[in-house]
Scaffold this motif. Structure first.
Motif, PDB file in Angstrom:
ATOM      1  N   UNK A   1     -28.461 -24.558 -46.389  1.00 31.63           N
ATOM      2  CA  UNK A   1     -27.519 -24.999 -46.981  1.00 31.63           C
ATOM      3  C   UNK A   1     -27.209 -26.440 -46.917  1.00 31.63           C
ATOM      4  N   UNK A   2     -26.838 -27.345 -47.812  1.00 33.26           N
ATOM      5  CA  UNK A   2     -26.976 -28.736 -47.526  1.00 33.26           C
ATOM      6  C   UNK A   2     -25.415 -29.150 -48.023  1.00 33.26           C
ATOM      7  N   UNK A   3     -25.154 -30.579 -47.699  1.00 39.00           N
ATOM      8  CA  UNK A   3     -24.090 -31.181 -48.028  1.00 39.00           C
ATOM      9  C   UNK A   3     -24.382 -32.410 -48.577  1.00 39.00           C
ATOM     10  N   UNK A   4     -23.800 -32.700 -49.904  1.00 37.44           N
ATOM     11  CA  UNK A   4     -24.322 -33.962 -50.636  1.00 37.44           C
ATOM     12  C   UNK A   4     -23.260 -35.047 -50.099  1.00 37.44           C
ATOM     13  N   UNK A   5     -22.952 -36.062 -50.964  1.00 39.45           N
ATOM     14  CA  UNK A   5     -22.009 -37.208 -50.713  1.00 39.45           C
ATOM     15  C   UNK A   5     -20.588 -36.927 -50.782  1.00 39.45           C
ATOM     16  N   UNK A   6     -19.742 -37.221 -50.007  1.00 47.86           N
ATOM     17  CA  UNK A   6     -18.484 -36.821 -50.248  1.00 47.86           C
ATOM     18  C   UNK A   6     -17.817 -37.550 -51.458  1.00 47.86           C
ATOM     19  N   UNK A   7     -17.171 -36.666 -52.374  1.00 50.38           N
ATOM     20  CA  UNK A   7     -16.803 -36.918 -53.585  1.00 50.38           C
ATOM     21  C   UNK A   7     -17.879 -37.008 -54.631  1.00 50.38           C
ATOM     22  N   UNK A   8     -18.909 -36.627 -54.214  1.00 47.14           N
ATOM     23  CA  UNK A   8     -20.164 -36.900 -55.060  1.00 47.14           C
ATOM     24  C   UNK A   8     -20.202 -35.588 -56.014  1.00 47.14           C
ATOM     25  N   UNK A   9     -21.512 -35.856 -56.961  1.00 45.16           N
ATOM     26  CA  UNK A   9     -22.041 -34.820 -57.708  1.00 45.16           C
ATOM     27  C   UNK A   9     -22.837 -33.781 -57.245  1.00 45.16           C
ATOM     28  N   UNK A  10     -23.003 -32.726 -57.982  1.00 45.39           N
ATOM     29  CA  UNK A  10     -24.199 -31.908 -57.632  1.00 45.39           C
ATOM     30  C   UNK A  10     -25.568 -32.445 -57.936  1.00 45.39           C
ATOM     31  N   UNK A  11     -26.593 -32.202 -57.349  1.00 43.47           N
ATOM     32  CA  UNK A  11     -27.825 -32.519 -57.551  1.00 43.47           C
ATOM     33  C   UNK A  11     -28.867 -31.510 -57.453  1.00 43.47           C
ATOM     34  N   UNK A  12     -29.719 -31.589 -58.165  1.00 47.92           N
ATOM     35  CA  UNK A  12     -30.962 -30.752 -57.879  1.00 47.92           C
ATOM     36  C   UNK A  12     -31.962 -31.142 -56.858  1.00 47.92           C
ATOM     37  N   UNK A  13     -31.949 -32.575 -56.499  1.00 42.64           N
ATOM     38  CA  UNK A  13     -32.743 -33.302 -55.738  1.00 42.64           C
ATOM     39  C   UNK A  13     -32.429 -33.145 -54.157  1.00 42.64           C
ATOM     40  N   UNK A  14     -33.277 -32.681 -53.239  1.00 43.34           N
ATOM     41  CA  UNK A  14     -32.884 -32.618 -51.942  1.00 43.34           C
ATOM     42  C   UNK A  14     -32.481 -33.871 -51.350  1.00 43.34           C
ATOM     43  N   UNK A  15     -33.007 -35.034 -51.844  1.00 36.50           N
ATOM     44  CA  UNK A  15     -32.759 -36.333 -51.178  1.00 36.50           C
ATOM     45  C   UNK A  15     -31.354 -36.589 -51.240  1.00 36.50           C
ATOM     46  N   UNK A  16     -30.660 -36.100 -52.308  1.00 38.78           N
ATOM     47  CA  UNK A  16     -29.227 -36.458 -52.435  1.00 38.78           C
ATOM     48  C   UNK A  16     -28.235 -35.697 -51.612  1.00 38.78           C
ATOM     49  N   UNK A  17     -28.789 -34.984 -50.765  1.00 37.00           N
ATOM     50  CA  UNK A  17     -28.007 -34.094 -49.848  1.00 37.00           C
ATOM     51  C   UNK A  17     -28.127 -34.723 -48.290  1.00 37.00           C
ATOM     52  N   UNK A  18     -27.280 -34.825 -47.434  1.00 41.63           N
ATOM     53  CA  UNK A  18     -27.139 -35.648 -46.385  1.00 41.63           C
ATOM     54  C   UNK A  18     -27.158 -34.769 -45.130  1.00 41.63           C
ATOM     55  N   UNK A  19     -26.823 -33.814 -45.133  1.00 43.83           N
ATOM     56  CA  UNK A  19     -26.628 -32.767 -44.093  1.00 43.83           C
ATOM     57  C   UNK A  19     -27.121 -31.426 -44.262  1.00 43.83           C
ATOM     58  N   UNK A  20     -27.935 -30.767 -43.303  1.00 45.04           N
ATOM     59  CA  UNK A  20     -28.411 -29.547 -43.530  1.00 45.04           C
ATOM     60  C   UNK A  20     -28.444 -28.812 -42.411  1.00 45.04           C
ATOM     61  N   UNK A  21     -28.313 -27.384 -42.918  1.00 49.12           N
ATOM     62  CA  UNK A  21     -28.517 -26.389 -41.621  1.00 49.12           C
ATOM     63  C   UNK A  21     -29.777 -26.243 -41.291  1.00 49.12           C
ATOM     64  N   UNK A  22     -30.230 -25.228 -40.327  1.00 48.57           N
ATOM     65  CA  UNK A  22     -31.611 -24.814 -39.953  1.00 48.57           C
ATOM     66  C   UNK A  22     -32.016 -23.823 -40.835  1.00 48.57           C
ATOM     67  N   UNK A  23     -31.437 -23.224 -41.387  1.00 48.98           N
ATOM     68  CA  UNK A  23     -32.222 -22.214 -42.484  1.00 48.98           C
ATOM     69  C   UNK A  23     -32.132 -20.804 -42.088  1.00 48.98           C
ATOM     70  N   UNK A  24     -31.931 -20.036 -42.889  1.00 43.59           N
ATOM     71  CA  UNK A  24     -32.070 -18.272 -42.690  1.00 43.59           C
ATOM     72  C   UNK A  24     -33.065 -17.933 -43.519  1.00 43.59           C
ATOM     73  N   UNK A  25     -34.097 -16.809 -42.825  1.00 45.99           N
ATOM     74  CA  UNK A  25     -35.166 -16.276 -43.399  1.00 45.99           C
ATOM     75  C   UNK A  25     -34.534 -15.399 -44.414  1.00 45.99           C
ATOM     76  N   UNK A  26     -35.129 -15.185 -45.591  1.00 46.89           N
ATOM     77  CA  UNK A  26     -34.920 -13.841 -46.496  1.00 46.89           C
ATOM     78  C   UNK A  26     -36.012 -13.264 -47.072  1.00 46.89           C
ATOM     79  N   UNK A  27     -36.169 -12.300 -46.831  1.00 50.96           N
ATOM     80  CA  UNK A  27     -37.465 -11.555 -46.960  1.00 50.96           C
ATOM     81  C   UNK A  27     -37.292 -10.186 -47.991  1.00 50.96           C
ATOM     82  N   UNK A  28     -37.966 -10.229 -49.186  1.00 41.85           N
ATOM     83  CA  UNK A  28     -37.806  -9.240 -50.243  1.00 41.85           C
ATOM     84  C   UNK A  28     -38.998  -8.401 -50.338  1.00 41.85           C
ATOM     85  N   UNK A  29     -39.101  -7.315 -50.070  1.00 41.74           N
ATOM     86  CA  UNK A  29     -40.260  -6.317 -50.266  1.00 41.74           C
ATOM     87  C   UNK A  29     -40.315  -5.676 -51.473  1.00 41.74           C
ATOM     88  N   UNK A  30     -41.465  -5.468 -51.792  1.00 44.67           N
ATOM     89  CA  UNK A  30     -41.382  -4.706 -53.241  1.00 44.67           C
ATOM     90  C   UNK A  30     -41.390  -3.066 -53.199  1.00 44.67           C
TER      91      UNK A  30
END
Length: 125
Positions: free
Chosen positions: A96-125
């Motif tokens: 998950x990531x937070x963008x600029x305060x009162x800013x717009x959503x974006x598809x670009x990772x560079x537009x997000x300033x704060x990030x979590x460490x991540x969580x693994x999702x594994x889907x098996x067939x």
């Protein structure tokens, strides 16, 4: 410095569901657009879903439309990603990531300033 912490990842069979949570501490995220990104091995990080700071508008990458839902509870300082009908190609680390305060959503990772460490999702067939 605030933190974002993801939870809810895990292993699931194809067709199953998971709900990811992103809890913010030390910082209120009510004024931030929020995004969920994912990164699979050997692939670039991509936006999965994003939500405006008011929560009135969401965007999704095409591959998850109709299966994933992003939502937020500003009172709980938390953002969620409900993932249904999971597929093996959804396997990745989700951030998950937070963008600029009162800013717009974006598809670009560079537009997000704060990030979590991540969580693994594994889907098996």
């Amino acid at each position: 410095q605030g933190q974002l912490e993801e939870s809810g990842g895990g292993s699931v069979q194809a067709g199953g569901s998971l709900r990811l949570s992103c809890a913010a501490s030390g910082r209120t995220i009510s004024n931030y657009p929020m995004g969920w990104f994912r990164q699979a091995p050997g692939k670039e990080r991509e936006l999965v879903a994003a939500i405006t700071w008011r929560g009135g508008s969401m965007k999704y990458t095409d591959s998850v439309k109709g299966r994933f839902t992003i939502s937020r509870d500003n009172a709980k300082n938390t953002v969620y990603l409900q993932m249904n009908s999971l597929k093996p190609e959804d396997t990745a680390v989700y951030y998950c990531a937070a963008g600029r305060p009162f800013g717009s959503t974006s598809y670009t990772a560079d537009d997000y300033n704060y990030w979590g460490q991540g969580t693994q999702v594994t889907v098996s067939s």
